[in-house]
Design a protein around this motif. Structure first.
Motif, PDB file in Angstrom:
ATOM      1  N   ALA A  81      36.089  -8.120  15.425  1.00 38.09           N
ATOM      2  CA  ALA A  81      34.690  -7.854  15.068  1.00 38.09           C
ATOM      3  C   ALA A  81      34.538  -6.481  14.428  1.00 38.09           C
ATOM      4  O   ALA A  81      33.797  -6.309  13.450  1.00 38.09           O
ATOM      5  N   ALA A  82      35.237  -5.481  14.968  1.00 35.36           N
ATOM      6  CA  ALA A  82      35.170  -4.137  14.395  1.00 35.36           C
ATOM      7  C   ALA A  82      35.785  -4.111  13.001  1.00 35.36           C
ATOM      8  O   ALA A  82      35.249  -3.460  12.095  1.00 35.36           O
ATOM      9  N   ALA A  83      36.900  -4.815  12.810  1.00 27.28           N
ATOM     10  CA  ALA A  83      37.523  -4.874  11.479  1.00 27.28           C
ATOM     11  C   ALA A  83      36.589  -5.531  10.476  1.00 27.28           C
ATOM     12  O   ALA A  83      36.458  -5.075   9.330  1.00 27.28           O
ATOM     13  N   GLU A  84      35.917  -6.570  10.904  1.00 27.22           N
ATOM     14  CA  GLU A  84      34.969  -7.231  10.017  1.00 27.22           C
ATOM     15  C   GLU A  84      33.811  -6.306   9.663  1.00 27.22           C
ATOM     16  O   GLU A  84      33.425  -6.186   8.508  1.00 27.22           O
ATOM     17  N   LYS A  85      33.255  -5.636  10.674  1.00 24.37           N
ATOM     18  CA  LYS A  85      32.096  -4.758  10.474  1.00 24.37           C
ATOM     19  C   LYS A  85      32.445  -3.516   9.671  1.00 24.37           C
ATOM     20  O   LYS A  85      31.664  -3.067   8.835  1.00 24.37           O
ATOM     21  N   LEU A  86      33.617  -2.947   9.927  1.00 22.93           N
ATOM     22  CA  LEU A  86      33.949  -1.648   9.341  1.00 22.93           C
ATOM     23  C   LEU A  86      34.767  -1.728   8.056  1.00 22.93           C
ATOM     24  O   LEU A  86      34.780  -0.765   7.286  1.00 22.93           O
ATOM     25  N   VAL A  87      35.450  -2.837   7.802  1.00 28.46           N
ATOM     26  CA  VAL A  87      36.341  -2.911   6.647  1.00 28.46           C
ATOM     27  C   VAL A  87      35.998  -4.090   5.727  1.00 28.46           C
ATOM     28  O   VAL A  87      35.722  -3.904   4.539  1.00 28.46           O
ATOM     29  N   VAL A 114      26.364  -0.057   5.318  1.00 25.82           N
ATOM     30  CA  VAL A 114      27.017  -1.280   5.799  1.00 25.82           C
ATOM     31  C   VAL A 114      28.301  -0.949   6.560  1.00 25.82           C
ATOM     32  O   VAL A 114      28.667  -1.648   7.503  1.00 25.82           O
ATOM     33  N   ALA A 115      28.976   0.123   6.184  1.00 16.99           N
ATOM     34  CA  ALA A 115      30.248   0.486   6.814  1.00 16.99           C
ATOM     35  C   ALA A 115      30.074   1.283   8.105  1.00 16.99           C
ATOM     36  O   ALA A 115      31.064   1.647   8.737  1.00 16.99           O
ATOM     37  N   SER A 116      28.850   1.537   8.502  1.00 15.21           N
ATOM     38  CA  SER A 116      28.601   2.309   9.720  1.00 15.21           C
ATOM     39  C   SER A 116      28.945   1.493  10.960  1.00 15.21           C
ATOM     40  O   SER A 116      28.860   0.270  10.948  1.00 15.21           O
ATOM     41  N   PRO A 117      29.310   2.175  12.042  1.00 11.98           N
ATOM     42  CA  PRO A 117      29.678   1.441  13.262  1.00 11.98           C
ATOM     43  C   PRO A 117      28.473   0.762  13.897  1.00 11.98           C
ATOM     44  O   PRO A 117      27.327   1.020  13.528  1.00 11.98           O
ATOM     45  N   ALA A 118      28.759  -0.085  14.880  1.00 13.24           N
ATOM     46  CA  ALA A 118      27.700  -0.805  15.588  1.00 13.24           C
ATOM     47  C   ALA A 118      26.756   0.180  16.257  1.00 13.24           C
ATOM     48  O   ALA A 118      27.173   1.242  16.728  1.00 13.24           O
ATOM     49  N   ALA A 119      25.491  -0.175  16.294  1.00 21.75           N
ATOM     50  CA  ALA A 119      24.477   0.721  16.853  1.00 21.75           C
ATOM     51  C   ALA A 119      24.596   0.820  18.363  1.00 21.75           C
ATOM     52  O   ALA A 119      25.006  -0.120  19.035  1.00 21.75           O
ATOM     53  N   ALA A 120      24.208   1.971  18.876  1.00 26.11           N
ATOM     54  CA  ALA A 120      24.294   2.208  20.318  1.00 26.11           C
ATOM     55  C   ALA A 120      23.320   1.335  21.100  1.00 26.11           C
ATOM     56  O   ALA A 120      23.546   1.049  22.267  1.00 26.11           O
ATOM     57  N   ASN A 121      22.253   0.873  20.452  1.00 27.35           N
ATOM     58  CA  ASN A 121      21.286   0.072  21.194  1.00 27.35           C
ATOM     59  C   ASN A 121      21.762  -1.360  21.428  1.00 27.35           C
ATOM     60  O   ASN A 121      21.065  -2.136  22.060  1.00 27.35           O
ATOM     61  N   VAL A 122      22.953  -1.719  20.931  1.00 26.91           N
ATOM     62  CA  VAL A 122      23.528  -3.038  21.229  1.00 26.91           C
ATOM     63  C   VAL A 122      23.710  -3.187  22.733  1.00 26.91           C
ATOM     64  O   VAL A 122      23.415  -4.238  23.309  1.00 26.91           O
ATOM     65  N   VAL A 145      34.894   4.640  17.415  1.00 25.38           N
ATOM     66  CA  VAL A 145      36.183   5.340  17.307  1.00 25.38           C
ATOM     67  C   VAL A 145      36.907   4.935  16.021  1.00 25.38           C
ATOM     68  O   VAL A 145      37.423   5.787  15.290  1.00 25.38           O
ATOM     69  N   LEU A 146      36.929   3.647  15.720  1.00 22.06           N
ATOM     70  CA  LEU A 146      37.614   3.188  14.505  1.00 22.06           C
ATOM     71  C   LEU A 146      36.906   3.656  13.235  1.00 22.06           C
ATOM     72  O   LEU A 146      37.549   3.825  12.199  1.00 22.06           O
ATOM     73  N   SER A 147      35.596   3.873  13.317  1.00 19.31           N
ATOM     74  CA  SER A 147      34.871   4.334  12.124  1.00 19.31           C
ATOM     75  C   SER A 147      35.283   5.745  11.715  1.00 19.31           C
ATOM     76  O   SER A 147      35.085   6.143  10.567  1.00 19.31           O
ATOM     77  N   LEU A 148      35.870   6.505  12.641  1.00 20.91           N
ATOM     78  CA  LEU A 148      36.394   7.829  12.285  1.00 20.91           C
ATOM     79  C   LEU A 148      37.500   7.708  11.238  1.00 20.91           C
ATOM     80  O   LEU A 148      37.715   8.611  10.435  1.00 20.91           O
ATOM     81  N   ILE A 149      38.193   6.591  11.238  1.00 19.74           N
ATOM     82  CA  ILE A 149      39.260   6.345  10.262  1.00 19.74           C
ATOM     83  C   ILE A 149      38.726   5.605   9.040  1.00 19.74           C
ATOM     84  O   ILE A 149      39.012   5.967   7.901  1.00 19.74           O
ATOM     85  N   THR A 150      37.926   4.557   9.288  1.00 18.64           N
ATOM     86  CA  THR A 150      37.515   3.690   8.177  1.00 18.64           C
ATOM     87  C   THR A 150      36.422   4.279   7.301  1.00 18.64           C
ATOM     88  O   THR A 150      36.445   4.075   6.083  1.00 18.64           O
ATOM     89  N   MET A 151      35.464   4.989   7.884  1.00 22.76           N
ATOM     90  CA  MET A 151      34.344   5.519   7.083  1.00 22.76           C
ATOM     91  C   MET A 151      34.797   6.443   5.962  1.00 22.76           C
ATOM     92  O   MET A 151      34.359   6.268   4.818  1.00 22.76           O
ATOM     93  N   PRO A 152      35.650   7.427   6.212  1.00 23.29           N
ATOM     94  CA  PRO A 152      36.080   8.280   5.101  1.00 23.29           C
ATOM     95  C   PRO A 152      36.789   7.503   3.991  1.00 23.29           C
ATOM     96  O   PRO A 152      36.593   7.787   2.798  1.00 23.29           O
ATOM     97  N   LEU A 153      37.585   6.513   4.387  1.00 22.63           N
ATOM     98  CA  LEU A 153      38.290   5.713   3.377  1.00 22.63           C
ATOM     99  C   LEU A 153      37.322   4.867   2.551  1.00 22.63           C
ATOM    100  O   LEU A 153      37.430   4.805   1.319  1.00 22.63           O
ATOM    101  N   ILE A 154      36.369   4.229   3.204  1.00 25.66           N
ATOM    102  CA  ILE A 154      35.386   3.407   2.504  1.00 25.66           C
ATOM    103  C   ILE A 154      34.504   4.278   1.607  1.00 25.66           C
ATOM    104  O   ILE A 154      34.208   3.919   0.459  1.00 25.66           O
ATOM    105  N   ILE A 155      34.099   5.437   2.108  1.00 25.39           N
ATOM    106  CA  ILE A 155      33.258   6.345   1.301  1.00 25.39           C
ATOM    107  C   ILE A 155      34.033   6.832   0.086  1.00 25.39           C
ATOM    108  O   ILE A 155      33.489   6.883  -1.033  1.00 25.39           O
ATOM    109  N   ALA A 156      35.299   7.185   0.260  1.00 24.78           N
ATOM    110  CA  ALA A 156      36.111   7.637  -0.871  1.00 24.78           C
ATOM    111  C   ALA A 156      36.274   6.529  -1.902  1.00 24.78           C
ATOM    112  O   ALA A 156      36.109   6.758  -3.097  1.00 24.78           O
TER     113      ALA A 156
END
Length: 163
Positions: A81-87, A114-122, A145-156
């Protein structure tokens, strides 16, 4: 006999007038009728709305304390689910936007949202509806935690392709 009718009506009205429905209908009526709330109740509601995220984070943290950190990445369902949401979804959106010639700041900011991690209110929603709040808490934590890796790559990648 009247007591049975009364309690039946109360039970039916409880189903019809659930708090979520009443809140949504009230908000829509206030919005579309142009009714403004007086200043003092508006401030009180503003303060309450400011508490939503901190309270969600407290509940999320409380649920996480029940689970060892090492088991956070052991759930393949959460990982998928995280891979789908973040990548996967951000990359799909990125290529769609590139194909439609949507770029610039609008394109990059859309991909970032869209590449942001799941919201805390989940976690708060899971608690409210009696679902597995520990699973929700671990999913939110893993995606954060995974968004620390994926977000910079997706933004770049979005900046290279869309700017």
């Amino acid at each position: 006999y009247t007591a049975v009718i009364f309690f039946t009506l109360v039970k039916i009205s409880g189903q019809i007038f659930k708090s979520e429905r009443v809140e949504k209908i009230t908000a829509l009526l206030l919005f579309f009728c142009g009714i403004t709330i007086p200043e003092i109740p508006a401030k009180a509601l503003g303060h309450l709305s400011d508490l939503v995220l901190p309270l969600s984070m407290i509940i999320l943290g409380q649920k996480l304390t029940r689970k060892p950190f090492a088991t956070l990445f052991g759930d393949w369902g959460n990982l998928l689910a995280a891979a789908e949401k973040l990548v996967i979804v951000p990359l799909l959106l990125l290529f769609i936007m590139k194909g439609l010639h949507i770029g610039g700041v609008v394109g990059v900011s859309t991909v970032i949202s869209v590449a942001s991690p799941a919201a805390a209110n989940v976690g708060m929603v899971a608690v409210t509806y009696g679902q597995d709040s520990e699973l929700a808490a671990s999913a939110v934590s893993m995606s954060t935690v995974l968004s620390l890796i994926t977000m910079p790559l997706i933004i770049a990648l979005a900046s290279i392709m869309l700017l």
